[in-house]
Scaffold this active site. Structure first.
Site, PDB file in Angstrom:
ATOM      1  N   ASP A   1      23.440  36.459  40.854  1.00  0.00           N
ATOM      2  CA  ASP A   1      24.332  37.381  41.565  1.00  0.00           C
ATOM      3  C   ASP A   1      24.591  36.791  42.940  1.00  0.00           C
ATOM      4  O   ASP A   1      23.666  36.635  43.744  1.00  0.00           O
ATOM      5  CB  ASP A   1      23.674  38.758  41.682  1.00  0.00           C
ATOM      6  CG  ASP A   1      24.679  39.847  42.051  1.00  0.00           C
ATOM      7  OD1 ASP A   1      25.828  39.501  42.381  1.00  0.00           O
ATOM      8  OD2 ASP A   1      24.307  41.032  42.007  1.00  0.00           O
TER       9      ASP A   1
ATOM     10  N   ASP B   1      31.319  37.010  40.371  1.00  0.00           N
ATOM     11  CA  ASP B   1      30.140  36.580  41.123  1.00  0.00           C
ATOM     12  C   ASP B   1      28.819  36.861  40.411  1.00  0.00           C
ATOM     13  O   ASP B   1      27.768  36.810  41.038  1.00  0.00           O
ATOM     14  CB  ASP B   1      30.127  37.273  42.491  1.00  0.00           C
ATOM     15  CG  ASP B   1      30.028  38.788  42.378  1.00  0.00           C
ATOM     16  OD1 ASP B   1      30.423  39.324  41.335  1.00  0.00           O
ATOM     17  OD2 ASP B   1      29.570  39.426  43.345  1.00  0.00           O
ATOM     18  N   GLU B   2      28.866  37.108  39.116  1.00  0.00           N
ATOM     19  CA  GLU B   2      27.650  37.533  38.427  1.00  0.00           C
ATOM     20  C   GLU B   2      27.675  37.039  36.995  1.00  0.00           C
ATOM     21  O   GLU B   2      28.702  37.101  36.321  1.00  0.00           O
ATOM     22  CB  GLU B   2      27.570  39.059  38.468  1.00  0.00           C
ATOM     23  CG  GLU B   2      26.310  39.653  37.900  1.00  0.00           C
ATOM     24  CD  GLU B   2      26.322  41.173  37.975  1.00  0.00           C
ATOM     25  OE1 GLU B   2      25.324  41.778  37.563  1.00  0.00           O
ATOM     26  OE2 GLU B   2      27.338  41.754  38.429  1.00  0.00           O
TER      27      GLU B   2
END
Length: 496
Positions: free
Chosen positions: A11, A105-106
C-alpha cells in the site's frame, strides 16, 4: 492457510499527496490535500502532515479547509498517478506472475508462485528489497504487509504505515485479531458493524466466541459463515492476477443543483459519451445501461434498461440513458448524475434497430461537444475525487479563468517548467520548480499570457542507465491531463 508468510500486500503511503510532494519541492514536509476544490468536493488523499490536523480521505473539502486552512489544496493529476502506478506494478510483476491490483496504489502479490519466498526470512528480504526499489524508481514510499493470507497481509501493511514492513507469522492470526474492532474484517461496513454492536459484539474475539450459528442467525448463511471463519483468522482467498470488470461507469457531482430539464438531459448525454469511451478503452461492450440520479434531498434513484444485445455504440447508450431519465422526477433539483454499463462482454452484437432510432433522434448521432470542469475518484466513491463538477456540455470552451487547475503543470517560454499555485480575478500564480530541484520562485501572470501554456507532468525520478538498476526502468507514457481531472475555477490559493 499457508504455513509461511508468502502473501504480500503493498500500500503506497498517501499516494496522491506523496506524488505531489515529490513533484513539487516547495511542498515537501508541508500539509497537502488532493481532491475536488468545488463546494461539494471531497478529499482524495491527505499527506501525513495534513492528517495531523484531522484531515482524512472522503472528508468534505470545506471541512478540510477549516481544519487546515494553510494547507496546499490541489486538483488530482491522474495521468501522473497512473504513470507512477505502472512503474510500481512492473516492480511487483518481477516478484511473481500473480499480482492482484486493487487500485492505483495497492496490490496483493503471491511470492510463493513467483519463487521469490518460501519462508519468513526470504519473505522479509523480498519485502525490504521491494520497498527499496520502489523508492529508487519512483521516489515514493510504500508499506508492506506479509502474512499467510490476504486478510492478514492487508492488516499487516496498515500496521506498517507509513514506510514500514510488518510480517505476521502464520499461526498467530487469532491472537492478533482478537482485540481488534469487527470493522477490521472484510465485509463489515458501517451497517453490519452497527448490527453486530447492537448484538453485543464489537471485537473480533467476541465474534469468535458468539459462534457460527449465532452469526448465521444475525447475518444470514453466506455472510455469517464467512465472517466466523475470518474471526478465527481463516482466509483461503487466492491472489488473482486478472479480475474481470463487472461494470463501467462515470458520474458527476455539481456545484449547484441542476433544475433545468434540458441541462440535465445534456449532462446525461455527455456522461454517456464518456462512459462509452471508457468502455471501449477497456475492450468491452455491455447489455445493460444504468442511470443514477441523486436529487436535492440526497435521495438516490437508479434506473436500468437491458438491450437485446451488447453494444459499445455511443448513440445507443446515449439514447437508452435518455429514456431512463424520462422516468425520473428531477423538478426539485439534481446534485449528481451517473451513467454506467453492466453485463460486460468482450464482443459487440450491435442492436441495429436501437442504433438507427438513436441516430434519428440525435440527428446523425453526433455527440455534444464536451467541456469538463473541476474534479471532485478512484471511481466508485460517492461524490468523490475524480468526478467532474457542473460544466455545461454545450459550452464550446471553458472560461479562461478555469483553464488553470491548482497543482497542474505548466511551462513558460522564459521561466520553464512550473505548476499552478492558484488562479482568480484574471491572474494565475505559478511556482517554477521541478522534481529534484530546490524550492522555486513564484510569479503571477495574466490568465491569457501567450508565453504560458499547460504542460505534461515531469517524471518524479530522472531516468537512470540500465546498468545502475536491476529493475526495468519505466517512464510516464502520457502526461496529458486526465479526463475528469478537474480545473479550479477561480480558486484563489495562498502561497504554501
Amino acid at each position: 492457510m499457508r504455513t509461511a508468510p508468502t502473501i504480500l500486500h503493498l500500500d503506497m503511503d498517501a499516494f496522491f499527496a506523496a506524488a505531489e510532494q515529490a513533484a513539487k519541492p516547495s511542498l515537501r514536509g508541508k500539509p497537502v490535500v488532493v481532491g475536488g476544490l468545488g463546494p461539494r468536493g471531497v478529499v482524495a488523499t491527505a499527506s501525513y502532515e495534513a492528517r495531523r490536523f484531522g484531515v482524512h480521505s472522503a472528508m468534505p473539502m470545506a471541512q478540510a479547509r477549516r481544519l487546515a486552512p494553510n494547507a496546499a489544496y490541489l486538483v488530482p493529476r491522474f495521468s501522473l498517478y497512473r504513470a507512477v502506478s505502472e512503474q510500481v506494478m512492473e516492480l511487483l510483476g518481477t516478484l511473481s506472475p500473480l499480482v492482484e491490483p486493487l487500485s492505483l496504489d495497492e496490490a496483493f502479490v503471491d511470492l510463493e508462485a513467483g519463487g521469490t519466498a518460501d519462508d519468513s526470512a526470504s519473505a522479509r528480504a523480498t519485502g525490504e528489497r521491494l520497498r527499496s526499489d520502489i523508492r529508487a524508481v519512483t521516489g515514493l514510499t510504500g508499506s508492506v504487509g506479509l502474512a499467510g493470507s490476504k486478510m492478514i497481509a492487508k492488516i499487516a501493511s496498515e500496521q506498517a504505515k507509513p514506510d514500514g514492513l510488518v510480517l505476521i507469522e502464520p499461526g498467530t492470526e487469532r491472537e492478533l485479531l482478537g482485540p481488534m474492532s469487527v470493522r477490521t474484517l472484510p465485509g463489515v461496513g458501517p451497517a453490519t458493524g452497527e448490527h453486530l454492536r447492537r448484538a453485543g459484539m464489537t471485537t473480533v474475539a467476541e465474534l469468535a466466541e458468539a459462534g457460527e450459528d449465532e452469526l448465521v442467525r444475525l447475518l444470514g448463511r453466506a455472510h455469517g459463515t464467512s465472517l466466523f471463519r475470518m474471526a478465527l483468522g481463516h482466509d483461503d482467498r487466492p491472489v488473482v492476477a486478472e479480475r474481470d470488470a463487472k461494470s463501467v461507469s462515470v458520474e458527476d457531482t455539481f456545484d449547484v443543483d441542476l433544475h433545468d430539464r434540458v441541462r440535465v438531459r445534456m449532462e446525461v448525454e455527455r456522461l454517456a459519451e464518456r462512459c462509452v469511451r471508457r468502455l471501449r478503452a477497456s475492450g468491452h461492450s455491455g447489455r445493460t445501461i444504468v442511470l443514477k440520479v441523486r436529487r436535492f434531498d440526497f435521495s438516490t434513484l437508479t434506473r436500468s434498461e437491458t438491450l437485446r444485445g451488447p453494444t459499445d455504440d455511443p448513440a445507443v447508450v446515449r439514447e437508452a440513458a435518455g429514456r431512463l431519465l424520462e422516468a425520473v422526477d428531477t423538478t426539485g433539483g439534481v446534485r449528481l448524475l451517473g451513467v454506467g454499463v453492466t453485463g460486460l462482454t468482450d464482443y459487440t452484437q450491435e442492436d441495429l434497430f436501437a442504433q438507427a432510432a438513436a441516430e434519428d433522434h440525435s440527428g446523425g448521432g453526433a455527440a455534444p461537444e464536451e467541456s469538463e470542469a473541476a474534479a471532485g475518484g478512484q471511481g466508485g466513491r460517492p461524490e468523490g475525487p475524480g468526478q467532474d463538477h457542473g460544466a455545461s456540455a454545450s459550452a464550446p470552451e471553458l472560461p479562461a479563468e478555469r483553464r488553470w487547475a491548482a497543482g497542474h503543470d505548466v511551462r513558460h517560454a522564459l521561466y520553464g517548467a512550473g505548476w499552478v499555485q492558484g488562479s482568480g480575478v484574471g491572474r494565475v500564480t505559478v511556482r517554477f520548480e521541478e522534481p529534484g530541484s530546490a524550492p522555486g520562485r513564484v510569479r503571477t501572470f495574466r490568465i491569457d499570457d501567450p508565453d504560458l501554456e499547460p504542460s505534461d507532468p515531469l517524471p518524479l525520478v530522472a531516468s537512470r542507465a540500465p546498468a545502475q538498476s536491476s529493475w526495468p526502468e519505466t517512464r510516464p507514457k502520457d502526461g496529458s491531463p486526465d479526463e475528469g481531472a478537474g480545473v479550479s475555477g477561480g480558486e484563489e490559493m495562498s502561497s504554501p
